[in-house]
Design a protein around this motif. Structure first.
Motif, mmCIF file in Angstrom:
data_model
loop_
_atom_site.group_PDB
_atom_site.id
_atom_site.type_symbol
_atom_site.label_atom_id
_atom_site.label_comp_id
_atom_site.label_asym_id
_atom_site.label_seq_id
_atom_site.Cartn_x
_atom_site.Cartn_y
_atom_site.Cartn_z
ATOM 1 N N ARG A 15 0.808 -1.220 0.000
ATOM 2 C CA ARG A 15 0.000 0.000 0.000
ATOM 3 C C ARG A 15 0.846 1.277 0.000
ATOM 4 N N ARG A 51 0.378 4.487 -2.433
ATOM 5 C CA ARG A 51 0.255 5.854 -1.918
ATOM 6 C C ARG A 51 1.249 6.777 -2.611
ATOM 7 N N LYS A 86 -3.214 15.956 -1.541
ATOM 8 C CA LYS A 86 -4.162 14.971 -1.039
ATOM 9 C C LYS A 86 -5.585 15.529 -1.171
ATOM 10 N N PRO A 141 -9.880 14.283 -2.626
ATOM 11 C CA PRO A 141 -10.685 13.270 -3.336
ATOM 12 C C PRO A 141 -9.964 12.692 -4.549
ATOM 13 N N PHE A 194 -6.717 12.363 -5.033
ATOM 14 C CA PHE A 194 -5.671 11.449 -4.563
ATOM 15 C C PHE A 194 -6.273 10.105 -4.166
ATOM 16 N N ARG A 195 -7.366 10.135 -3.426
ATOM 17 C CA ARG A 195 -7.984 8.891 -2.971
ATOM 18 C C ARG A 195 -8.507 8.069 -4.150
ATOM 19 N N ARG A 228 -5.518 6.514 -5.923
ATOM 20 C CA ARG A 228 -4.956 5.416 -5.125
ATOM 21 C C ARG A 228 -5.809 4.158 -5.243
ATOM 22 N N LEU A 229 -7.135 4.301 -5.217
ATOM 23 C CA LEU A 229 -8.017 3.146 -5.371
ATOM 24 C C LEU A 229 -7.877 2.524 -6.756
#
Length: 474
Positions: free
Chosen positions: A119, A123, A134, A136, A138-139, A142-143
């Protein structure tokens, strides 16, 4: 271990045919610290190394980080460069920021080639795509990367796995100065087998010499064995003090290993240079006099003896200046915590500030009456040498490195001699003439070490380590 995508490690030239890097500074440990965290000790030295390398116009120097998921060192991403650059990155080294789609394509390509990452790798790749921001976006990235990695792993289990290419460092032309994170074996895959292409900084051998004063994690327990393996495999050593050089040499001889080639470099006066840039070097009188101890709070630093001395002063009716202890809490402080809890009357005369900013620490040095540094053992002792940089007298223990750090100019007492420390602290607090004579001695005989001088010595050692013939490796 490989250095992938750094052509200098294998060819000595970049794609344009110009001279490419051959001296690599590893920033792996530094990148693990949270942004904005006050750095001290070894991390402060590593910050100095990375910033000096990024600002250096010498094209032979490059800053890299070990990507454990891909088992390779890589040049820093643009957002990493920007974060750690001292005063601007050398123009030739500044990496162009790829567009979002290009960066995403590169990230997915990395996953495709190295699908077994964890992980932390996802990241980092997502941070690269979003330029370190960082939120929304970025998230979501990453997903997406994590999902793609899962897909590639399934293909790998079905026989589509692509092996990581093995392109070793050219030990005759390249040298990587590894971070303490690699040295303490937290990334074991960074170095395996031949270590001729590597150098390390030996800050101290405390886990070997005084295992009773350090933690009991696997890294501390394996420190001596891992260090021996590095030296046996041909790694070059840099030592922060003459004492570290002696102890490293003695340890290797006792282990039946030929000592490494050792380079010394002067410890830079990093905080004083920061103060000079801010025009914050002049002394001033505080509202209340105080004694300063700047160090991590841990058992070997001997804070408990100071607490006992300040309690003894209360019992004797002696008025000592307030003791201010600056630094984060480390390991094995249970006895200190219990002592302070058992003696709540020390809450006033003894203060623990925790980590503070450089600006705050500079103000403490500029206004402290004097310093103390009763550590049982040290590799250097930055808090002691920083006292001298700011013209502050300091009492140190008789640990050889502390006497070296203060140039033999300051009073030294055995770390276990509580009565001797009590007497010296009382004298320093009460005898203004003696304290002034020590201040004058500092002014006459001590000069802060320019960071440029330290960096030049490190570069010279790296060049020597890179160019020495194989037979010199012992």
């Amino acid at each position: 271990m490989t250095i992938q995508s750094l052509n200098a490690a294998t060819t000595g030239e970049d794609e344009a045919g110009t001279r490419a890097p051959t001296l690599f500074i590893d920033a792996t440990g530094l990148l693990l610290w949270p942004p904005g965290r006050a750095l001290a000790g070894i991390p402060r030295i590593e910050e100095f190394l990375v910033k000096a390398a990024l600002a250096d116009p010498d094209p032979a120097v490059e800053v890299v980080a070990f990507r454990a998921a891909e088992c390779r060192f890589e040049a820093l991403a643009p957002f990493e460069q920007d974060y750690w650059a001292a005063s601007g990155i050398a123009p030739f080294r500044a990496r162009r920021r790829p567009g979002t789609m290009e960066a995403l394509s590169q990230a997915l390509r990395s996953v495709r080639r190295y699908p077994w990452g964890k992980r932390d790798a996802d990241r980092h790749l997502a941070m690269t795509v979003t330029s370190g921001k960082k939120g929304p976006g970025f998230r979501a990235v990453r997903l997406l990367i994590r999902a793609y990695r899962s897909y590639r792993r399934v293909l790998g289990r079905l026989g589509w796995r692509q092996e990581v290419p093995n392109r070793p460092v050219d030990a005759e032309r390249s040298l990587v100065l590894i971070s303490n994170h690699i040295l303490t074996r937290e990334d074991r895959s960074a170095i395996s087998g031949d270590a001729k292409g590597f150098a390390f900084i030996c800050h101290d051998l405390i886990p070997v010499l005084r295992p009773d004063l350090v933690g009991s994690s696997p890294a501390e327990k394996a420190f001596g064995t891992y260090l021996e393996g590095l030296v046996r495999s041909g790694a070059t050593a840099f030592c922060t003090s003459a004492e570290a050089s002696v102890t490293l040499t003695d340890h290797m001889r006792q282990a039946g290993i030929a000592p490494p080639v050792i380079h010394r470099f002067p410890m830079p006066s990093i905080l004083y240079e920061t103060a000079s840039r801010l025009d914050m070097t002049s002394r001033f009188e505080p509202d209340e006099p105080f004694v300063l101890y700047c160090s991590t709070i841990e058992v070997r630093k001997n804070h408990i003896m100071l607490a006992r001395i300040w309690r003894q002063a209360l019992e004797d009716g002696v008025s000592l200046p307030r003791l201010v202890c600056v630094g984060r809490r480390g390991w094995m402080v249970e006895a200190l915590n219990a002592y302070l809890k058992a003696h709540p009357e020390l809450a006033g005369p003894v203060t623990f500030t925790g980590p503070i900013s450089d600006e705050e620490l500079i103000r403490h040095y500029r206004s402290a009456s004097f310093g103390v540094f009763p550590s049982h053992i040290e590799g250097w002792g930055y808090g002691a040498s920083e006292c001298l940089d700011f013209g502050v007298p300091v009492i140190v223990s008789k640990t050889p490195s502390l006497i070296e750090a203060t140039g033999g100019l300051m009073p030294a007492i055995e770390s276990t001699d509580q009565a001797g420390w009590y007497a010296a602290i009382r004298r320093m607090a009460e005898d203004t003439e003696w304290r002034s004579s020590l201040t004058d001695r500092i002014a006459r005989q001590h000069r802060p070490t320019p960071a440029a001088a330290s960096w030049a010595a490190i570069k010279a050692g790296l060049r020597a380590g890179r160019s020495r013939p194989p037979e010199a490796l012992g």
